[in-house]
Design an enzyme around this catalytic site. Structure first.
Site, PDB file in Angstrom:
ATOM      1  N   HIS A 148       0.861  -1.190   0.000  1.00 12.30           N
ATOM      2  CA  HIS A 148       0.000   0.000   0.000  1.00 12.30           C
ATOM      3  C   HIS A 148       0.899   1.243   0.000  1.00 12.30           C
ATOM      4  O   HIS A 148       2.025   1.195   0.512  1.00 12.30           O
ATOM      5  CB  HIS A 148      -0.888   0.018   1.246  1.00 12.30           C
ATOM      6  CG  HIS A 148      -2.084  -0.870   1.132  1.00 12.30           C
ATOM      7  ND1 HIS A 148      -3.128  -0.853   2.047  1.00 12.30           N
ATOM      8  CD2 HIS A 148      -2.431  -1.801   0.195  1.00 12.30           C
ATOM      9  CE1 HIS A 148      -4.039  -1.739   1.685  1.00 12.30           C
ATOM     10  NE2 HIS A 148      -3.648  -2.326   0.571  1.00 12.30           N
ATOM     11  N   CYS A 174      -2.084  -0.253   7.492  1.00  7.08           N
ATOM     12  CA  CYS A 174      -1.358   1.016   7.395  1.00  7.08           C
ATOM     13  C   CYS A 174      -1.511   1.844   8.670  1.00  7.08           C
ATOM     14  O   CYS A 174      -0.558   2.503   9.101  1.00  7.08           O
ATOM     15  CB  CYS A 174      -1.827   1.788   6.160  1.00  7.08           C
ATOM     16  SG  CYS A 174      -1.369   0.919   4.632  1.00  7.08           S
ATOM     17  N   CYS A 189      -6.002   1.796   5.940  1.00  7.27           N
ATOM     18  CA  CYS A 189      -6.610   0.537   6.402  1.00  7.27           C
ATOM     19  C   CYS A 189      -5.976   0.135   7.742  1.00  7.27           C
ATOM     20  O   CYS A 189      -5.119   0.844   8.274  1.00  7.27           O
ATOM     21  CB  CYS A 189      -6.391  -0.552   5.352  1.00  7.27           C
ATOM     22  SG  CYS A 189      -4.673  -1.122   5.266  1.00  7.27           S
ATOM     23  N   GLU A 213       0.924   3.935   1.785  1.00  5.72           N
ATOM     24  CA  GLU A 213       1.400   4.394   3.095  1.00  5.72           C
ATOM     25  C   GLU A 213       2.550   3.530   3.598  1.00  5.72           C
ATOM     26  O   GLU A 213       3.544   4.035   4.120  1.00  5.72           O
ATOM     27  CB  GLU A 213       0.280   4.346   4.150  1.00  5.72           C
ATOM     28  CG  GLU A 213      -0.966   5.109   3.811  1.00  5.72           C
ATOM     29  CD  GLU A 213      -2.019   4.209   3.170  1.00  5.72           C
ATOM     30  OE1 GLU A 213      -1.708   3.539   2.151  1.00  5.72           O
ATOM     31  OE2 GLU A 213      -3.141   4.197   3.672  1.00  5.72           O
TER      32      GLU A 213
END
Lengths: 143, 143
Positions: free
Chosen positions: B46, B79, B76, B48
């Protein structure tokens, strides 16, 4: 879990918080890892996250279908989130984590029905051994 | 956030879910990233998480003190957990995520008093632009 504990011991030997993880698929070990935060200066370098990345790389698929992740300490929020994202169907952990556990203690991210994947969770396997290893590590570090 | 949106667009251009993240420290951009799950087969890739790893590597410290993370979609669980682990003090996100948001929507992991770090959170910055980008991406993918 015995192999995961061996990884945790390897981590402790180099000054990392002793947590180890193994990912198995159909009897084959896809990945084994221990915490590496201190040596890599990577805040995401938990045993589970490293093992997930290695396992996905080894099979060339981000979906870790039909795998089991064994880990010596209850996964935190980051690792639980990663387990859900990787669609890992089964997690077995040794001892629970009262400070950050996200697989039943502080949160239960692995079995939240609002997310698009839920995980079968078993806890307590070799819990005493894992707990002893962690306590001994932190006791030695304070002394 | 404009730079984070540019990263999201770069991701969309290569078929990745358009989410971008930037980490800034004292006016300097330490890291910029977009989702890379499909291209890397890494379920943890992801925006992040990648940005956090790059930023920590660039300063040689897993503690991202005095930084702000800008991201185009609500983080999420994975993260959010990583943000707490990295001790990031401030997160600004554009649009919320009704399916997996862990910074206020489904969970609020960034501000849970039981964890050892809480984050100052601002939401809604360039939310319409980010939301439009995501909707357009998923509409195009279905057609």
């Amino acid at each position: 879990m015995r192999k995961a504990l061996e990884m945790a011991c390897q981590g402790a030997a180099i000054g990392e918080v002793p947590v180890g993880a193994i990912i198995v698929k159909e009897g084959m070990v896809l990945a084994r890892a221990h915490n590496q935060r201190e040596h890599t200066n990577d805040p995401t370098a938990h045993a589970e996250l490293i093992a997930i990345r290695v396992a996905a790389s080894s099979i060339g698929d981000w979906r870790l279908i039909d795998t089991t992740l064994y880990v010596t300490l209850e996964p935190c929020s980051m690792c639980s989130g990663a387990i859900v994202l990787a669609r890992i169907p089964r997690v077995v952990y040794a001892t629970s984590d009262p400070k950050a556990g996200a697989a039943g203690t502080l949160f239960n991210l692995l079995q939240d029905k609002r997310l698009n994947h839920q995980v079968d969770v078993t806890q307590g396997v070799l819990a005493a051994e894992s707990s002893r290893l962690l306590k001994s590590f932190f006791r030695d570090r304070r002394s």
